[in-house]
Design an enzyme around this catalytic site. Sequence first.
Site, PDB file in Angstrom:
ATOM      1  N   ALA A   1       0.712  -1.164  -0.026  1.00  0.00           N
ATOM      2  CA  ALA A   1      -0.050  -0.018   0.134  1.00  0.00           C
ATOM      3  C   ALA A   1       0.933   1.232  -0.257  1.00  0.00           C
ATOM      4  O   ALA A   1       1.938   1.271   0.448  1.00  0.00           O
ATOM      5  CB  ALA A   1      -0.946   0.083   1.168  1.00  0.00           C
TER       6      ALA A   1
ATOM      7  N   GLY B   1       0.752  -4.601   2.017  1.00  0.00           N
ATOM      8  CA  GLY B   1      -0.429  -5.195   1.357  1.00  0.00           C
ATOM      9  C   GLY B   1      -0.757  -5.881   0.220  1.00  0.00           C
ATOM     10  O   GLY B   1      -1.715  -6.632  -0.230  1.00  0.00           O
TER      11      GLY B   1
ATOM     12  N   GLU C   1      -0.829  -9.118   1.722  1.00  0.00           N
ATOM     13  CA  GLU C   1      -2.199  -9.466   2.100  1.00  0.00           C
ATOM     14  C   GLU C   1      -3.208  -9.786   1.159  1.00  0.00           C
ATOM     15  O   GLU C   1      -3.918 -10.536   1.115  1.00  0.00           O
ATOM     16  CB  GLU C   1      -2.548  -8.121   3.052  1.00  0.00           C
ATOM     17  CG  GLU C   1      -1.746  -7.807   4.395  1.00  0.00           C
ATOM     18  CD  GLU C   1      -2.229  -6.726   4.865  1.00  0.00           C
ATOM     19  OE1 GLU C   1      -2.600  -6.496   5.894  1.00  0.00           O
ATOM     20  OE2 GLU C   1      -2.103  -5.588   4.252  1.00  0.00           O
TER      21      GLU C   1
ATOM     22  N   GLU D   1       5.719  -4.222   7.558  1.00  0.00           N
ATOM     23  CA  GLU D   1       5.222  -2.794   8.035  1.00  0.00           C
ATOM     24  C   GLU D   1       5.909  -2.346   9.408  1.00  0.00           C
ATOM     25  O   GLU D   1       6.061  -1.214   9.710  1.00  0.00           O
ATOM     26  CB  GLU D   1       3.673  -3.001   8.201  1.00  0.00           C
ATOM     27  CG  GLU D   1       2.952  -2.973   7.009  1.00  0.00           C
ATOM     28  CD  GLU D   1       2.784  -4.411   6.273  1.00  0.00           C
ATOM     29  OE1 GLU D   1       1.973  -4.379   5.464  1.00  0.00           O
ATOM     30  OE2 GLU D   1       3.499  -5.115   6.739  1.00  0.00           O
TER      31      GLU D   1
END
Length: 252
Positions: free
Chosen positions: A61, A103, A106, A126
Amino acid sequence: MPKISVAADANAYRITLDDPPLNILDIDMLEALRDAIGSLRPDRHALILDAAGEKAFSAGASVQDHLGDRVVTMLDRFHDCFRLLAKLDLVTVALVRGAALGGGCELAMACDFVLASDRAKFGQPEIHLGVFPPVAAYQLSRLAPPRRGLELLLTGDTIDAQAALSLGLVNAVFPAAEFDARAGEWLQKLWKQSASSLRFTKKAFRLAQSADFDERLAAVERLYLEELMKTTDANEGLNAFVEKRKPAWSGR
C-alpha cells in the site's frame, strides 16, 4: 491511465494490477479494484488476480496514503477489497511472479489459492515503519503456525516462495520460465469441475469455518486507527520512510 485491467474468458474473470514495476496499492488503484470485484457475477469458475510486470505482484500500500487524514480513506478502500473477496462465491486465485510485500502480500493471501513463481517473495515489512498490517494480523493467525506467523509480523522478514509453500501460504511454486504454462495446467484442475459445484463447495467450506472476518477485521482496524496511528512512533516511522531516513524510535 487506469491502474487495473479486467478481462474474462469462459472460465474466469481476470483482474490485473497494472501499474508496474511495483503495482503500489494507492487509493486510486484500491477504488478501481474494489469496484471491479464488486461488479463480478457468479457465472464463472474463478477470479484470477494477476499483476503486470515481473518485478512485483505488489510492493504494498502507498505509504503516502498512510499520512495524515488520508489513512482513514486508504484503510477503508483497502479493507473494502478484502470484505468483498471474503464474500465472493467465485474461487479466487492469485498469480504471484515477483514480490508480494505488505498490502500486496495481504492481497495475495486473501485469495483461496496462491500460485507462485520461484522468484516470488513474500513479507510484511510494516513493523519497520512502526505500524502493523491489520489484515495480515488476521490472516497469519489463521494460515501459518502461530509462532511463525507472529515472527513474520514482528521481524518484517521477507521469505522466498519455497518457505511460503512450507508455511502453507502458497499452494504451488513453479519455475519462473515456465510459470504461465504450469499455472495454466494447475488451473485446469478447476476448469474441469462444475463451476456451480465449485461455488457451493467453497460456500460450504466457509460455513464450516468461523464466519467472523468482518467482526475481527473491524476490531483490528479500530486498534490501528484509534490507537496505533496516534502514537509518536507510528507517525515517525511513516515520515522517516517518506523522507528516506532512519526512524528515531521513542517507544511511544
